[in-house]
Design a protein around this motif. Structure first.
Motif, mmCIF file in Angstrom:
data_model
loop_
_atom_site.group_PDB
_atom_site.id
_atom_site.type_symbol
_atom_site.label_atom_id
_atom_site.label_comp_id
_atom_site.label_asym_id
_atom_site.label_seq_id
_atom_site.Cartn_x
_atom_site.Cartn_y
_atom_site.Cartn_z
ATOM 1 N N ARG A 40 41.245 64.222 2.671
ATOM 2 C CA ARG A 40 42.379 64.262 1.788
ATOM 3 C C ARG A 40 41.820 64.373 0.431
ATOM 4 N NH1 ARG A 40 47.429 64.475 3.763
ATOM 5 N NH2 ARG A 40 49.075 64.367 2.509
ATOM 6 N N ALA A 41 41.745 65.201 -0.464
ATOM 7 C CA ALA A 41 41.306 65.409 -1.727
ATOM 8 C C ALA A 41 42.189 64.939 -2.785
ATOM 9 C CB ALA A 41 40.682 66.646 -2.224
ATOM 10 N N VAL A 42 43.842 65.153 -2.563
ATOM 11 C CA VAL A 42 44.665 65.038 -3.486
ATOM 12 C C VAL A 42 45.806 64.411 -2.449
ATOM 13 C CG1 VAL A 42 46.305 65.617 -5.092
ATOM 14 C CG2 VAL A 42 43.872 66.484 -5.155
ATOM 15 N N ASP A 43 46.625 63.293 -2.978
ATOM 16 C CA ASP A 43 47.385 62.680 -2.189
ATOM 17 C C ASP A 43 48.847 62.398 -2.817
ATOM 18 O OD1 ASP A 43 48.702 61.539 0.226
ATOM 19 O OD2 ASP A 43 47.540 59.553 -0.178
ATOM 20 N N ARG A 44 49.828 63.440 -2.480
ATOM 21 C CA ARG A 44 51.024 63.265 -3.058
ATOM 22 C C ARG A 44 51.249 63.160 -4.350
ATOM 23 N NH1 ARG A 44 52.629 58.525 1.264
ATOM 24 N NH2 ARG A 44 50.525 58.337 0.852
ATOM 25 N N PHE A 45 50.503 64.102 -4.944
ATOM 26 C CA PHE A 45 50.447 64.241 -6.438
ATOM 27 C C PHE A 45 51.776 64.755 -7.321
ATOM 28 C CE2 PHE A 45 49.106 65.861 -10.437
ATOM 29 C CZ PHE A 45 48.300 64.989 -10.966
ATOM 30 N N SER A 46 52.212 64.048 -8.142
ATOM 31 C CA SER A 46 53.495 64.641 -8.769
ATOM 32 C C SER A 46 53.119 64.402 -10.149
ATOM 33 C CB SER A 46 54.951 63.922 -8.510
ATOM 34 O OG SER A 46 55.088 63.888 -6.879
ATOM 35 N N TYR B 274 41.268 68.957 3.273
ATOM 36 C CA TYR B 274 40.257 69.846 3.762
ATOM 37 C C TYR B 274 39.957 69.345 5.587
ATOM 38 C CZ TYR B 274 39.521 71.166 -1.178
ATOM 39 O OH TYR B 274 39.759 71.671 -2.204
ATOM 40 N N GLY B 275 40.122 70.200 6.297
ATOM 41 C CA GLY B 275 39.781 69.759 7.758
ATOM 42 C C GLY B 275 41.112 68.802 8.114
ATOM 43 N N ARG B 276 40.593 68.078 8.883
ATOM 44 C CA ARG B 276 41.692 67.046 9.694
ATOM 45 C C ARG B 276 41.760 65.761 8.883
ATOM 46 N NH1 ARG B 276 40.678 67.497 16.121
ATOM 47 N NH2 ARG B 276 41.091 69.960 16.363
ATOM 48 N N SER B 277 40.720 65.191 8.335
ATOM 49 C CA SER B 277 40.997 63.926 7.494
ATOM 50 C C SER B 277 40.561 63.725 6.136
ATOM 51 C CB SER B 277 40.155 63.024 8.451
ATOM 52 O OG SER B 277 38.855 63.409 8.318
#
Length: 444
Positions: free
Chosen positions: A19-25, A14-17
């Motif tokens: 990060r609600a979810v990061d590289r989720f697999s 969301y926006g520039r910085s």
């Protein structure tokens, strides 16, 4: 037909910085029930909404039955979502609410039979002609589930559907959800912050923290073999005992774990996982002990693999079928971020005006006060008060006992620790031991 769902390095920004979810697999097999578990704000609902198509995927790929589906609309994905707040139309009867998605698909067809069969499945056929405001919370949630089931979707997406209900009703509906999804055989992704729901419902549990996936395993494996200290602390009631410690591995003599005022001697010869602790010599580690891994008993009753400690009783929680004994062993508890609430401090002016120390400040002083000296584990007495015991401090160990054990606050008790259930984490929180084969009864 059930649908396979796969997420490959999916991120949401969301926006520039932010990060609600990061590289989720994560891959969910057709018909599987997977629970996304974690504290509030960890990104689990965001993952669910990306699967449903209610949120765009910022990075990574979403596959449905092996086909790229990032750009599919929610309607094209063929899924049904059940929300926390029921999301029923108040001006429609319950019959109309359940049949609404069917009416959208085919306005001219009579959907009475499917609506009524869905209602019978959920036990709400007697309230079909009422309005949502005339129902209890449990009945409204059944109507919401009926609306999802009536579509015969390829997957259910459930976002904390039971969190607004009381404890008794939650337990009842939890069992119904488990039975219903098993009968329907529909792929289900379920979001909750309640570990009891996750452990009882899921074929697998995916634990999240700060938008990052921490571990995906069966409920039994998540409990018995947590990948890191966060998973260990988040899973289990009461919470696992986490203590700061240091490994002592002398060239000659028995290897031990220093807990501050007491030591845990390791058995000789060392087991395969305890051998791994040699490289941690002199480094800070975190020791984890589930409440069932420690019992109150004298050294003379020790079983193979058990070593002796002692503790001072600070508090006893009577649970009816068991009791939880809070003990002070002179150890320093390890703090896990995201699970520990910050201790607010009263403003200086307020403390000055009151002329004394505030309640919160006194609790803080109690929690950080001097530790009791417990160099010699007690052998026989369960209620012998140490004559030179320092001021009472906060407990650092919780132990399960039977409901009939009589313990006195301030009494010193002997403890036996089962080393087969000893968890050790390095300074970064990663589990060092036990190895998978060292957990009795766990097939990995």
């Amino acid at each position: 037909m059930s649908r396979a769902i796969s997420l490959h390095s999916v991120s949401k920004t969301y926006g520039r910085s932010s990060r609600a979810v990061d590289r989720f697999s994560l891959s969910v097999a057709p018909g599987e029930f997977v629970v996304l578990l974690g504290p509030s704000g960890c990104g689990k609902s965001t993952v669910l909404r990306m699967i449903a198509g209610l949120e765009e995927v910022s990075e990574g790929e979403l596959l449905l039955d092996g086909e790229p589906s990032n750009d599919l609309s929610p309607r094209e994905r063929g899924m049904a979502m059940v929300f926390q707040n029921f999301a029923l139309y108040p001006n429609m009867t319950n019959r109309a609410n359940i049949g609404f998605p069917l009416k959208l698909e085919n306005p001219r067809r009579d959907h009475t039979d499917r609506v009524e069969s869905t209602a019978r499945m959920l036990g709400i056929e007697s309230v079909l002609d009422r309005y949502p405001r005339q129902l209890s919370g449990g009945e409204r949630q059944r109507v919401a589930m009926g609306r999802a089931i009536s579509r015969r979707p390829s997957a259910f997406l459930m976002d904390e559907p039971l969190s607004n209900l009381d404890a008794k009703l939650r337990n009842h509906l939890r069992a119904e959800i488990a039975q219903l999804t098993a009968e329907l055989g529909v792929t289900t992704v379920y979001v909750t912050h309640d570990q009891a729901e996750a452990m009882s419902l899921g074929d697998r549990v995916a634990v999240m923290r700060g938008g990052v996936l921490q571990q995906v395993s069966t409920p039994r494996e998540v409990y018995a073999l947590p990948e890191n200290v966060f998973v260990a602390a988040f899973i289990g009631t009461p919470r696992i005992n986490l203590l700061q410690a240091v490994v002592h591995a002398p060239l000659e003599g028995r290897m031990s774990i220093d807990l501050g005022r007491q030591r845990l001697p390791l058995p000789e010869p060392l087991s395969a996982d305890h051998q791994l602790l040699r490289i941690q010599q002199g480094r800070p580690i975190i020791v984890g002990l589930r409440s069932e891994a420690v019992r109150i008993a004298p050294r003379s009753q020790a079983r193979p693999g058990e070593v002796a400690l002692s503790g001072i009783v600070e508090h006893v929680e009577y649970q009816g079928h068991e009791a939880l004994v809070h003990l002070n062993t002179g150890s320093r508890p390890a703090v896990v971020p995201d699970l520990e609430s910050a201790r607010p401090q009263a403003p200086q002016r307020r403390r000055a005006r009151s002329g004394g120390t505030g309640v919160l400040e006194r609790l803080k002083q109690r929690a950080t006060g001097s530790v009791a000296v417990l160099d010699h584990p007690a052998e026989e007495s369960y209620a012998v008060r140490s004559p030179d015991r320092p001021a009472v401090t906060a407990s650092d160990l919780v132990v399960r006992t039977g409901p009939d054990m009589r313990l006195r606050t301030g009494g010193q008790v002997p403890l036996l620790v089962d080393l087969a259930h000893l968890y050790v984490f390095d300074h970064s929180g990663r589990r060092i031991c036990p190895l998978p084969r060292d957990i009795p009864g766990l097939d990995v």
